[in-house]
Design an enzyme around this catalytic site. Structure first.
Site, short mmCIF file in Angstrom:
data_model
loop_
_atom_site.label_atom_id
_atom_site.label_comp_id
_atom_site.label_asym_id
_atom_site.label_seq_id
_atom_site.Cartn_x
_atom_site.Cartn_y
_atom_site.Cartn_z
N TYR A 1 20.45 6.49 4.66
CA TYR A 1 21.16 7.70 4.25
C TYR A 1 20.69 8.92 5.05
CZ TYR A 1 22.68 11.50 1.13
OH TYR A 1 23.24 12.65 0.61
N SER B 1 22.45 16.93 3.78
CA SER B 1 21.48 16.68 2.71
C SER B 1 20.09 17.11 3.14
CB SER B 1 21.47 15.19 2.36
OG SER B 1 20.38 14.87 1.52
#
Length: 390
Positions: free
Chosen positions: A240, A227
């Site tokens: 995250y 990501s």
């Protein structure tokens, strides 16, 4: 002025022009042979390279500037995307997290391209799994695969190996991932950090270690879906982002280690796409309740009820900012799977290039200021900050 040999020295500007011409000729040669994928990013990188040449000529007079420019040209040429694609015939791919989002769309997309697809799902009787079973070809097989379960990983390995017989597995796409809740790092419970690491990192590592013998046999590909949050610090994404940063580093190390085996490793770092990873409003409400229950009195007092409750209201704003069209991600993953010489990193989505650029090249104070005002979404400041007047 002449050198000791008596031969006139070539003007430096002519040498710069010579390097530029050689680079241009090499690029045109590969374009004519259809060996290059010349998109907007590649064209911009070449334009920036020309600008860098002018900067070197002006700011670094003499041969040091020429050497730097020549090295930059060589590196740029070597990293241009290769358009030579391999055949998909007899190539099998295992994808995790196919219940929804990237995994679900990728399983369908690769099935249509002609790959043999093993689609790992968390819920074998869920809507995503049922859709794949009914709409996919006979080359698509849906597997029960919770990446946090060693038992299910082992069983999936046995199933895949049995189906492949002696072919080997062309590619593993570690796509399964969770986000949990978006909030200040201090507010997130340790369970959130552990869950993100279990799914986003440890699950991918466990699966990779299990399937690497089959990847080595096929001299295939390992593609990890990381990501933008794994390379750029984004407010609220501590859990995250940390798990995705770990996955990105794992990928970078493996890329070097597996090269001698003929296995290529690529990392996909998308920006904000609508995949369902944010969950639902009900899930956010439940997670918000859990966060409120585990906060210590001091932390609850310092941040204040209104500040903490505001995160729950962010759900709609985050969802509205996400990109609906997943095709840019699917395109990059497919290129990583079948390009003869894939890139090490792909960053689909506008923000996936814009945000890292801000973080890497602007002064830290300026990038922190920009990210704070871009991501706070009108959120108030903690009560404790108001009291001390910061």
């Amino acid at each position: 002025m002449e050198p000791a040999s008596g031969q006139p020295e070539l003007p430096l500007s002519l040498l710069y022009a010579g390097v530029t011409v050689v680079l241009g000729a090499a690029v045109i040669h590969r374009l004519l042979r259809q060996e290059l994928q010349m998109g907007v990013p590649a064209a911009l990188s070449l334009l920036l390279l020309l600008l860098a040449g002018w900067v070197c000529f002006v700011a670094l007079p003499g041969y040091p500037g020429l050497c730097i420019f020549s090295l930059a040209c060589l590196l740029s040429y070597c990293t241009l995307p290769d358009s030579e694609l391999l055949s998909v015939q007899d190539k099998a791919i295992l994808i995790t997290g196919c219940d929804s989002g990237f995994g679900f769309a990728l399983a369908k997309y690769l099935d249509k391209l002609g790959f043999t697809v093993f689609a790992g799902v968390l819920y074998l009787d869920g809507p995503g799994a049922k859709d794949l079973k009914t709409s996919g070809s006979n080359r698509l097989m849906v597997l029960q695969l919770d990446v946090t379960s060693l038992e299910q990983i082992t069983k999936s390995y046995a199933q895949v190996k049995s189906q492949l017989k002696n072919r080997g597995l062309w590619a593993l796409v570690n796509n399964a991932g969770i986000l949990e809740f978006v909030a200040d790092a201090e507010l997130l419970p340790m369970s959130t950090y552990k869950h993100c690491m279990d799914v986003n990192f440890f699950g991918a590592v466990e699966l990779t270690k299990m399937f690497l013998p089959l990847l080595r046999q096929a001299k295939g590909r390992l593609v990890n879906i990381s990501s933008m949050a794994g390379t750029t610090p984004l407010l609220g994404f501590a859990a995250y982002g940390a798990s995705k940063a770990a996955l990105s580093m794992f990928s970078n190390v493996l890329r070097q280690e597996l090269a001698i085996w003929g296995v290529k490793v690529a990392t996909i770092q998308p920006s904000a796409f609508k995949t369902g990873i944010f969950g639902t409003t009900d899930q956010w409400s439940n997670q918000h309740t859990q966060i409120m229950q585990q906060l210590s009195p001091d932390v609850r007092k310092d941040y204040g009820e209104n500040y903490i409750i505001a995160f729950r209201g962010k759900y709609g704003k985050w969802q509205a900012s996400l990109q609906d069209e997943l095709q840019p991600v699917l395109n990059d993953i497919s290129i990583a799977l079948i390009a003869k010489n894939p890139k090490s990193h792909y960053s689909p989505g506008t923000a996936a290039n814009f945000f890292p650029f801000i973080y890497r090249y602007l002064p830290t104070r300026l990038s922190d200021f920009i990210f704070y005002h871009l991501l706070k979404s009108g959120q108030d400041v903690p009560d404790g900050v108001k009291e001390i007047g910061l």
